[in-house]
Design a protein around this motif. Structure first.
Motif, PDB file in Angstrom:
ATOM      1  N   ARG A 199       0.845  -1.194   0.000  1.00  0.00           N
ATOM      2  CA  ARG A 199       0.000   0.000   0.000  1.00  0.00           C
ATOM      3  C   ARG A 199       0.880   1.243   0.000  1.00  0.00           C
ATOM      4  N   LEU A 200       0.248   2.377  -0.196  1.00  0.00           N
ATOM      5  CA  LEU A 200       0.912   3.658  -0.031  1.00  0.00           C
ATOM      6  C   LEU A 200       0.641   4.183   1.377  1.00  0.00           C
ATOM      7  N   LEU A 207       1.578  11.861   0.499  1.00  0.00           N
ATOM      8  CA  LEU A 207       2.343  10.624   0.453  1.00  0.00           C
ATOM      9  C   LEU A 207       3.570  10.735   1.348  1.00  0.00           C
ATOM     10  N   HIS A 208       3.768   9.707   2.182  1.00  0.00           N
ATOM     11  CA  HIS A 208       4.948   9.669   3.033  1.00  0.00           C
ATOM     12  C   HIS A 208       5.829   8.451   2.777  1.00  0.00           C
ATOM     13  N   GLY A 209       5.288   7.433   2.108  1.00  0.00           N
ATOM     14  CA  GLY A 209       6.126   6.278   1.861  1.00  0.00           C
ATOM     15  C   GLY A 209       5.383   5.184   1.119  1.00  0.00           C
ATOM     16  N   ILE A 218       9.370   2.365   2.777  1.00  0.00           N
ATOM     17  CA  ILE A 218      10.398   3.175   2.134  1.00  0.00           C
ATOM     18  C   ILE A 218       9.869   4.603   2.025  1.00  0.00           C
ATOM     19  N   PRO A 219      10.473   5.565   2.751  1.00  0.00           N
ATOM     20  CA  PRO A 219       9.981   6.940   2.694  1.00  0.00           C
ATOM     21  C   PRO A 219      10.109   7.521   1.281  1.00  0.00           C
ATOM     22  N   ARG A 220       9.006   8.056   0.760  1.00  0.00           N
ATOM     23  CA  ARG A 220       8.989   8.746  -0.533  1.00  0.00           C
ATOM     24  C   ARG A 220       7.953   9.864  -0.449  1.00  0.00           C
ATOM     25  N   ARG A 221       8.202  10.953  -1.176  1.00  0.00           N
ATOM     26  CA  ARG A 221       7.262  12.067  -1.172  1.00  0.00           C
ATOM     27  C   ARG A 221       6.446  12.163  -2.457  1.00  0.00           C
ATOM     28  N   ALA A 222       6.876  11.486  -3.507  1.00  0.00           N
ATOM     29  CA  ALA A 222       6.104  11.428  -4.749  1.00  0.00           C
ATOM     30  C   ALA A 222       6.528  10.196  -5.524  1.00  0.00           C
ATOM     31  N   LEU A 223       5.606   9.672  -6.310  1.00  0.00           N
ATOM     32  CA  LEU A 223       5.865   8.495  -7.133  1.00  0.00           C
ATOM     33  C   LEU A 223       5.545   8.808  -8.584  1.00  0.00           C
TER      34      LEU A 223
END
Length: 311
Positions: A199-200, A207-209, A218-223
């Protein structure tokens, strides 16, 4: 039944641009628009000279005002069927039962994006789940970004996204990357995370990960996701246009199809067209359509003259 020189199916950038050119050419134009633009979820559009950052809805509203200012008619509705008649003329059936006649038709119905089956992905589309780095890369530059696997072309796509950040991770299923893929990704400092996505992770509407099966986040701010493009070409197929093996309409110069009198512009034929590209294609198609109508008018005038009708 109302009759027009040109029917434009679709009122996005391509369709309105074409209607503007045709209206200024003193053609009687009708635009039928279903009101479901592909970029509706986006807050802003980028890369359109002089309109960079404008909300898509504002562009369309401005375009409608300009088009109607030159006498074009805009009908809110959906064209359900096109039927050829009188050589290169057409009749269109709308969803409300209305019928329109037109000497020529331009279809600008666009496409839709098919996304990977990841829970929550669709809900974040055009917010922090993005498809085009040229459209959205600047706005998320230098942030921790991710690319989601969606077929073999994803590796090349990740290398393009790398232009906007030094912190990029490619999320891929187990076993899909080749040795060459890995070597290239490592050489450009693109991280690789393999396994199934559960899931996101969304917090405070952002979005935080990316949560993997097993609980790792896995921390991410955009995909970024390379979608599969599916053209809205039912009308084109129904009227007999030639389609290629992937379902895209076959076109000639300036969007002419294999059906006389029928043109296309924008994403329905060109999946890579940005808003400014689609507008340009609409303009080019409009000029081609007007030239075709002039040729038809010449033939008609000469025929009448030869039969004794003096203008």
């Amino acid at each position: 039944m109302n009759s027009y020189d040109v029917l434009v199916v679709g009122g996005g950038a391509a369709g309105l641009s074409a209607a503007l050119v045709l209206g200024r050419a003193r053609r009687d134009v009708v635009v039928v628009d279903a009101g479901n633009p592909r970029n509706a979820p986006a807050a802003h559009m980028q890369g359109f000279l002089s309109r960079d950052g404008m909300p898509p809805a504002d562009l369309l509203a401005t375009g409608r005002r300009e088009v109607t200012g030159y006498g074009a008619t805009i009908v809110d509705g959906t064209v359900r069927e096109l039927v050829r008649c009188n050589g290169s003329g057409f009749q269109a059936l709308l969803d409300d039962g209305q019928r329109l006649r037109a000497r020529r038709v331009l279809v600008t119905t666009g496409l839709h994006d098919e996304l990977p089956d990841v829970p929550g992905l669709t809900d974040r589309w055009a917010k922090d789940v993005l498809h085009c780095p040229y459209c959205h890369g600047w706005e998320v530059r230098d942030q921790p970004l991710g690319v989601l696997w969606h077929g073999p072309d994803t590796v090349r796509y990740a290398h393009i996204v790398r232009q906007w950040t030094h912190d990029l991770v490619l999320f891929a299923p187990d076993g899909v990357l080749t040795a060459q893929d890995r070597a290239q990704l490592v050489a450009r400092a693109i991280g690789v995370v393999e396994g199934d996505i559960e899931r996101l992770v969304i917090e405070d509407d952002a979005l935080h990960g990316v949560a993997l099966a097993g609980g790792r986040v896995i921390p991410r701010r955009a995909l970024f996701v390379p979608p599969r493009f599916v053209p809205h070409c039912d009308l084109l197929a129904g009227v007999g246009c030639e389609l290629d093996d992937h379902g895209w309409v076959t076109t000639g110069a300036n969007g002419a199809t294999t059906v006389p009198g029928l043109w296309v512009a924008g994403n329905v034929a060109n999946p890579r067209a940005q808003v400014i590209t689609a507008a340009g294609e609409g303009s080019a198609a409009a000029i081609a359509i007007n030239n075709d109508l002039v040729d038809a008018d010449i033939r008609t005038a000469v025929d009448l003259f030869n039969r004794g009708f003096v203008p």
